[in-house]
Scaffold this active site. Structure first.
Site, short mmCIF file in Angstrom:
data_model
loop_
_atom_site.label_atom_id
_atom_site.label_comp_id
_atom_site.label_asym_id
_atom_site.label_seq_id
_atom_site.Cartn_x
_atom_site.Cartn_y
_atom_site.Cartn_z
N GLN A 76 -1.05 5.63 6.93
CA GLN A 76 -1.42 4.52 5.75
C GLN A 76 -1.07 3.14 6.44
OE1 GLN A 76 -2.74 4.20 2.61
NE2 GLN A 76 -1.26 3.18 1.34
N ARG A 81 3.74 -2.04 11.23
CA ARG A 81 4.72 -2.15 10.53
C ARG A 81 6.12 -1.28 10.39
NH1 ARG A 81 2.93 -0.34 4.47
NH2 ARG A 81 2.52 1.70 4.95
N HIS A 159 -0.24 -8.02 4.36
CA HIS A 159 -0.03 -7.40 3.25
C HIS A 159 0.96 -8.17 2.22
CE1 HIS A 159 0.35 -4.16 0.23
NE2 HIS A 159 -0.40 -3.54 0.96
N ASP A 204 -6.95 -2.60 -7.50
CA ASP A 204 -6.65 -2.28 -6.16
C ASP A 204 -8.16 -2.59 -5.59
OD1 ASP A 204 -5.28 0.46 -4.04
OD2 ASP A 204 -6.14 -1.65 -3.42
N GLU A 263 -3.72 -10.34 -0.24
CA GLU A 263 -3.93 -9.92 1.32
C GLU A 263 -5.32 -10.39 1.94
OE1 GLU A 263 -2.66 -5.63 -0.36
OE2 GLU A 263 -3.27 -5.77 1.74
O1 TA6 Z 1 -2.99 -3.12 -0.35
C1 TA6 Z 1 -3.19 -2.10 -1.39
C2 TA6 Z 1 -2.74 -0.77 -0.95
O2 TA6 Z 1 -3.80 -0.10 0.04
C3 TA6 Z 1 -2.72 0.05 -2.25
O3 TA6 Z 1 -3.70 1.11 -2.34
C4 TA6 Z 1 -1.35 0.71 -2.16
O4 TA6 Z 1 -1.61 2.15 -1.30
C5 TA6 Z 1 -0.54 -0.18 -1.35
O5 TA6 Z 1 -1.39 -0.81 -0.34
C6 TA6 Z 1 0.77 -0.08 -0.71
O6 TA6 Z 1 0.64 0.70 0.29
P1 TA6 Z 1 1.98 1.28 1.10
O7 TA6 Z 1 1.58 2.43 2.09
O8 TA6 Z 1 2.63 0.19 1.41
O9 TA6 Z 1 2.68 1.89 0.09
#
Ligand code: TA6
Length: 296
Positions: A76, A81, A159, A204, A263
């Protein structure tokens, strides 16, 4: 100032003549603190943030590269990062260099490890600057250094977790009437209402083709954050609200009330770079007293 942060992770502290400061961990090249001249913290950092690779630090300004969200085999928000960046030994010439700017240049390059999941060579240079008046500027330069002639595509986001007094008293201006993808509804496309955005539940959304300036108004604190961006057409707005926040282990239970992610991003249309080409994406954050700024 180069020092050690939580768990001995290297971090850099930037200071500005009037007492403003910022802190950047080399892990993830992640800004974790940005304070004004009164020493007030302007970014949210979870009380349960885990400063332990390979987990991303929850809060501050994680950098999502080479992807935003979940796609294919990458984790994700990509791997930038979750990597140890280096101080850039030969930074690009700084266009405007003035005495009252503190900045740090960091660099991340492809690794054989990463090439297994993202088979490309790249150089990602990040400059974090604490400018006059305590503005925080971030400039990313990403270059395709593939030697096999292959272009690559990526999506991206700064972010940013803004600290707010009470999410129920926060307004966002600049995104009204725009189209957005709703990540809570399978990225379906909608059009935003005609007035400022307020918050009373999980949100979101990725707003598309957004203006260069977005305002986040913390009504209680009488403070407005101004986010200016360049090269980043989209803007993601996220607050997990209570249920989702409880389900995130490194998110304190009621902390969702004191944060909002807005963001500067490029999520709808990936960026494509041919070998040798470079992309630049820049965001500039400032925090001003609301009375001065609201309604502009
Ligand atoms: O930027 C929003 C998002 O994509 C949410 O869906 C949530 O998953 C957030 O990012 C945080 O993601 P992370 O991988 O940092 O927990």
């Amino acid at each position: 100032e180069h020092t050690k942060g939580v768990n001995g992770l290297p971090k850099v502290i930037l200071r500005e003549v009037r007492g403003c400061s910022a802190e950047v961990y080399l892990y993830g090249a992640q800004v974790t603190s940005w304070k004004n001249e009164h020493g007030e913290e302007l970014l949210f950092l979870s009380s349960k943030a885990i400063f332990k690779p390979p987990k991303a630090i929850r809060g501050g300004i994680p950098i999502c590269f080479p992807q935003f969200g979940i796609q294919g085999s990458l984790e994700q928000h990509g791997f930038a990062r979750n990597r140890h960046w280096m101080v850039d030994p030969d930074p690009p010439p700084f266009l405007t260099c003035s005495p009252n700017k503190a900045f740090i240049d960091l660099i991340l390059k492809h690794s054989e490890e990463d090439a297994k999941i993202w088979p490309h060579r790249y150089e990602f240079r990040l400059r974090v600057t604490l400018g006059p008046g305590g503005d925080l500027m971030m400039t990313s330069r990403i270059r395709n250094t593939n030697t096999d002639g292959k272009p690559f595509m990526f999506t991206f986001s700064y972010h940013t977790y803004f600290a707010v007094t009470d999410i129920s008293e926060v307004r966002v201006e600049g995104l009204e009437t725009l189209d957005y993808l709703d990540y809570l509804k399978n990225k379906e496309r909608f059009t935003e209402q005609g007035d400022a955005i307020t918050f009373e539940a999980e949100v979101d959304k990725a707003y598309l083709s957004t203006p260069t300036k977005i305002a986040i108004i913390d009504h209680e604190r009488k403070r407005t954050y101004e986010l200016r961006k360049d090269g980043l057409p989209d803007a993601v707005v996220w607050n997990p609200w209570d249920k989702k926040a409880k389900a995130i282990p490194d998110f304190g239970d009621n902390e969702y009330k004191h944060m909002l992610c807005v963001e500067a991003a490029c999520v709808e249309k990936p960026i494509t770079l041919k070998p040798g080409e470079e992309w630049r994406g820049r965001q500039e954050l400032s925090a001003v007293p609301s009375s001065y700024c609201s309604g502009q």
